[in-house]
Enzyme design. Structure first.
Site, PDB file in Angstrom:
ATOM      1  N   SER A 119       0.680  -1.378  -0.030  1.00  0.00           N
ATOM      2  CA  SER A 119       0.168   0.021  -0.115  1.00  0.00           C
ATOM      3  C   SER A 119       0.833   1.246  -0.183  1.00  0.00           C
ATOM      4  O   SER A 119       1.546   1.614  -1.042  1.00  0.00           O
ATOM      5  CB  SER A 119      -0.840  -0.124   1.447  1.00  0.00           C
ATOM      6  N   HIS A 142      -2.627  -1.345  -4.695  1.00  0.00           N
ATOM      7  CA  HIS A 142      -4.077  -1.380  -4.756  1.00  0.00           C
ATOM      8  C   HIS A 142      -4.689  -0.015  -4.698  1.00  0.00           C
ATOM      9  O   HIS A 142      -3.852   0.790  -4.118  1.00  0.00           O
ATOM     10  CB  HIS A 142      -4.762  -2.266  -3.539  1.00  0.00           C
TER      11      HIS A 142
END
Length: 232
Positions: A119, A142
């Site tokens: 992330s 993501h």
């Protein structure tokens, strides 16, 4: 004399314990009388921003990292910074702020992803001048997510999009991956269970241009020494 020496040793041990408790390291930012040329900055657990996380959660607090980076930049002793990353991500604003500060340092920086750089850990890894990833380490790309109440209005989605673009711009500016490829990895729907995105293991992150090289501590330190020698 023996008592005085014992007190100093006890004080030193107490300081070390406090540093580990507060900063996750056994050293504070370097002072001018310090002999440490290379400063090791660990970024582990979850990046904690404006909201405090649960006490049992392993965190890296941005209010601890930022003054460390300022002290490193001011230090007349420190010549290079090795950033060790094993993070699941966390607060986007805090992670991006730390990433920008790392990128703005005038001293050579090398990052090493061990375990995971997920992330917001992705821009933290690419922020360094040169990046490594261990063969078994993973990186998850993501879209940003938000916890808590969200107001379902167009302005909210516009805000999400702008924040996502900030992250994409930083990563493409500080690595060898292009925006189209990164966006494709970010929006994959058949890789992660109940989520959107892509998991990259070791060499895959290098093949996509996200990380510079597969390696470990030895390779990272050798590269940092090379960058230090090249610095005018």
């Amino acid at each position: 004399m023996a008592k005085s020496k014992a007190k100093k040793e006890e004080s030193k041990n107490n300081d070390t314990d406090e540093n580990i408790k507060d900063f996750g390291v056994n050293q504070l930012p370097p002072e001018d009388n310090d002999t440490e040329r290379i400063y090791v900055l660990p970024i582990i657990g979850q990046i904690e921003g404006h909201m405090s996380l649960a006490p049992q959660t392993k965190t890296t607090k941005y209010e601890h990292v930022i003054p460390q980076l300022v002290a490193i930049e001011k230090s007349t002793v420190t010549e290079g910074i090795l950033i060790i990353l094993n993070t699941i991500g966390g607060d986007v604003e805090a992670g991006l702020a730390i990433s920008e500060m790392i990128r703005s340092l005038s001293k050579p920086t090398v990052s090493l992803v061990i375990g995971g750089g997920h992330s917001i850990g992705v821009p933290l890894a690419t922020a360094a001048d040169y990046s490594f990833i261990s063969p078994s380490a993973t990186m998850i790309v993501h879209p940003i997510r938000m916890n808590g109440m969200i107001i379902g209005v167009p302005q909210t989605f516009d805000y999400f999009n702008k924040m996502q673009q900030r992250i994409i711009e930083f990563i493409t500016r500080t690595s060898n991956i292009d925006e189209k490829t990164f966006t494709k990895l970010m929006l994959q729907t058949d890789v992660l269970l109940n989520d959107m995105g892509t998991i990259l293991i070791g060499k895959q992150a290098v093949d996509y241009g996200l990380i510079d090289e597969v390696g470990g501590i030895s390779e990272a330190l050798n590269k940092l020494e090379q960058l230090i020698e090249k610095k005018p």
